[in-house]
Design an enzyme around this catalytic site. Sequence first.
Site, PDB file in Angstrom:
ATOM      1  N   PHE A 216       0.828  -1.226  -0.013  1.00  8.31           N
ATOM      2  CA  PHE A 216       0.058  -0.004   0.065  1.00  8.31           C
ATOM      3  C   PHE A 216       0.766   1.219   0.019  1.00  8.31           C
ATOM      4  O   PHE A 216       0.925   2.130  -0.954  1.00  8.31           O
ATOM      5  CB  PHE A 216      -0.691  -0.100   1.128  1.00  8.31           C
ATOM      6  CG  PHE A 216      -1.757   1.197   1.622  1.00  8.31           C
ATOM      7  CD1 PHE A 216      -2.075   1.826   0.438  1.00  8.31           C
ATOM      8  CD2 PHE A 216      -1.902   1.707   2.888  1.00  8.31           C
ATOM      9  CE1 PHE A 216      -3.079   3.180   0.854  1.00  8.31           C
ATOM     10  CE2 PHE A 216      -2.405   2.676   2.971  1.00  8.31           C
ATOM     11  CZ  PHE A 216      -2.910   3.396   2.253  1.00  8.31           C
TER      12      PHE A 216
ATOM     13  N   ASP B  41      10.373  -7.412  -2.501  1.00 10.49           N
ATOM     14  CA  ASP B  41       9.080  -7.908  -2.091  1.00 10.49           C
ATOM     15  C   ASP B  41       9.240  -9.674  -1.867  1.00 10.49           C
ATOM     16  O   ASP B  41       9.846 -10.197  -2.688  1.00 10.49           O
ATOM     17  CB  ASP B  41       7.804  -7.498  -2.878  1.00 10.49           C
ATOM     18  CG  ASP B  41       7.304  -6.117  -2.740  1.00 10.49           C
ATOM     19  OD1 ASP B  41       6.756  -5.625  -1.916  1.00 10.49           O
ATOM     20  OD2 ASP B  41       7.978  -5.496  -3.805  1.00 10.49           O
TER      21      ASP B  41
ATOM     22  N   TYR C 225       2.513  -5.514  18.151  1.00 15.01           N
ATOM     23  CA  TYR C 225       2.654  -4.934  16.920  1.00 15.01           C
ATOM     24  C   TYR C 225       3.411  -3.518  17.308  1.00 15.01           C
ATOM     25  O   TYR C 225       4.301  -3.059  16.846  1.00 15.01           O
ATOM     26  CB  TYR C 225       1.442  -4.251  16.007  1.00 15.01           C
ATOM     27  CG  TYR C 225       1.541  -3.699  14.915  1.00 15.01           C
ATOM     28  CD1 TYR C 225       1.677  -4.096  13.674  1.00 15.01           C
ATOM     29  CD2 TYR C 225       1.435  -2.230  14.939  1.00 15.01           C
ATOM     30  CE1 TYR C 225       1.989  -3.561  12.362  1.00 15.01           C
ATOM     31  CE2 TYR C 225       1.789  -1.556  13.752  1.00 15.01           C
ATOM     32  CZ  TYR C 225       1.677  -2.058  12.319  1.00 15.01           C
ATOM     33  OH  TYR C 225       1.955  -1.471  11.304  1.00 15.01           O
TER      34      TYR C 225
ATOM     35  N   LYS D 259       7.467  -2.267  17.088  1.00 14.86           N
ATOM     36  CA  LYS D 259       7.683  -0.951  16.376  1.00 14.86           C
ATOM     37  C   LYS D 259       8.882  -0.302  17.145  1.00 14.86           C
ATOM     38  O   LYS D 259       9.446   0.377  16.560  1.00 14.86           O
ATOM     39  CB  LYS D 259       6.571  -0.344  15.985  1.00 14.86           C
ATOM     40  CG  LYS D 259       5.518  -0.858  14.895  1.00 14.86           C
ATOM     41  CD  LYS D 259       6.160  -0.720  13.514  1.00 14.86           C
ATOM     42  CE  LYS D 259       5.229  -0.996  12.471  1.00 14.86           C
ATOM     43  NZ  LYS D 259       5.930  -0.753  10.981  1.00 14.86           N
TER      44      LYS D 259
ATOM     45  N   ASN E 170      -2.800   6.750  10.909  1.00 12.23           N
ATOM     46  CA  ASN E 170      -3.643   5.725   9.854  1.00 12.23           C
ATOM     47  C   ASN E 170      -4.012   6.119   8.715  1.00 12.23           C
ATOM     48  O   ASN E 170      -4.881   6.839   8.235  1.00 12.23           O
ATOM     49  CB  ASN E 170      -5.010   5.644  10.513  1.00 12.23           C
ATOM     50  CG  ASN E 170      -4.995   5.135  12.163  1.00 12.23           C
ATOM     51  OD1 ASN E 170      -5.116   3.669  12.089  1.00 12.23           O
ATOM     52  ND2 ASN E 170      -4.918   5.828  13.108  1.00 12.23           N
TER      53      ASN E 170
ATOM     54  N   VAL F 222      -9.521   1.246   8.345  1.00 15.45           N
ATOM     55  CA  VAL F 222     -10.711   1.338   8.283  1.00 15.45           C
ATOM     56  C   VAL F 222     -11.732   1.902   7.360  1.00 15.45           C
ATOM     57  O   VAL F 222     -12.682   1.549   7.034  1.00 15.45           O
ATOM     58  CB  VAL F 222     -10.946   2.265   9.981  1.00 15.45           C
ATOM     59  CG1 VAL F 222     -12.523   2.876  10.090  1.00 15.45           C
ATOM     60  CG2 VAL F 222     -10.784   1.513  10.916  1.00 15.45           C
ATOM     61  N   ILE F 223     -10.859   3.127   6.626  1.00 17.22           N
ATOM     62  CA  ILE F 223     -11.812   3.911   5.559  1.00 17.22           C
ATOM     63  C   ILE F 223     -12.010   3.045   4.540  1.00 17.22           C
ATOM     64  O   ILE F 223     -12.937   2.802   3.986  1.00 17.22           O
ATOM     65  CB  ILE F 223     -10.922   4.967   5.461  1.00 17.22           C
ATOM     66  CG1 ILE F 223     -11.081   6.064   6.584  1.00 17.22           C
ATOM     67  CG2 ILE F 223     -11.482   5.806   4.254  1.00 17.22           C
ATOM     68  CD1 ILE F 223     -10.196   7.204   6.344  1.00 17.22           C
TER      69      ILE F 223
ATOM     70  N   ARG G  76     -12.448  -4.016  21.863  1.00 23.74           N
ATOM     71  CA  ARG G  76     -11.256  -5.159  22.203  1.00 23.74           C
ATOM     72  C   ARG G  76     -10.232  -4.153  22.934  1.00 23.74           C
ATOM     73  O   ARG G  76      -9.897  -3.049  23.020  1.00 23.74           O
ATOM     74  CB  ARG G  76     -10.610  -5.162  20.787  1.00 23.74           C
ATOM     75  CG  ARG G  76     -11.752  -5.939  19.643  1.00 23.74           C
ATOM     76  CD  ARG G  76     -10.953  -5.911  18.544  1.00 23.74           C
ATOM     77  NE  ARG G  76     -10.739  -4.851  17.721  1.00 23.74           N
ATOM     78  CZ  ARG G  76     -10.022  -4.659  16.708  1.00 23.74           C
ATOM     79  NH1 ARG G  76     -10.138  -5.864  15.922  1.00 23.74           N
ATOM     80  NH2 ARG G  76     -10.233  -3.339  16.106  1.00 23.74           N
TER      81      ARG G  76
END
Length: 319
Positions: A17, A37, A149, A153, A178, A192-193, A273
């Site tokens: 992305f 990749d 996660y 990081k 995000n 989310v979007i 959550r």
Amino acid sequence: MNSLTGTRVLVLGGRGFLGRNLVDVLLRDGASVRTFDRQPSSSSTDQPAFKGNVEEFEGNFIDGQGLDAALENVDLVYHLISTTVPSGSNADPIGDVTSNLAGTLRLLKAMSRLGVNRLVYASSGGTVYGNPCVLPVPEWHTLQPISSYGVVKVAVENYLHLYSELHGLQANVLRISNPYGMHQRRIGTQGVIATFLNKLVNGQTIEIWGDGSAVRDYIYVADVARALLLAGRREKSGTFNIGSGVGHSLNDVLRVLRKQTGLETEVRYMPHRKFDVSQTFLDIERAREKLGWTPFYTLEEGCARFCQLMERAREPALV
């Protein structure tokens, strides 16, 4: 450095992305670009070719297979690879460490061995701070992530600092909030979007964890790509928040997307959550001052642009 013209750049995760959006701006800036990749599986959806002359390498980031060849004669590395997402990382923290942290250490060792000393790392402004005690969240805020996660990081950031001190690595860390926009493919697990938009277009039920009041900082991917470009031009190390600087609830996001598309679908609210941060958005003043960067797109403008590009590309399923 005013541009990356003639700079030999390796983008780890170039087909992903952020990678695809970054490669476009690097080519426009005059850089010589190669990507690294994993080899796509036979079941993977075909992806469009890059819009320019890009040298593509394949290998295994986790065990380092193929990295040396990709790094040969490179000036600058963009590390955009993550093999996990926040929502699933707590289920297998050992796998998270083995893949992302150990893989990054192999990368740093290979870079040191081959004399590559410039790196830009895509960290996470949405997870490294945990539940913040001040908003907007500045870079000096305590790092107390509540997901594996985010923990990984932070660990990568610390190792980058270690290599900077011991081996002269020039490392710029971007704590990205995000991001959303074209080429986002982890529908349903991250983004989310993109997930909401996909389900609106296809008339599917939208599931929201909690009551929809959770606040996040959403940043259009073109703004992120520009920040990555500017970080690559720097000649010193630094850490920068990259976000919109404004918080929006999940319910706000859904309202904006409904307005942009004119579509409605069923919404189902799920139990909260524990690893979800309740409210966070980033202080981006340091990026404004040191990178000369500021976001162009508001949430409404970014969503409108995303919808337009999606319709033009005829990608209703976003896959």
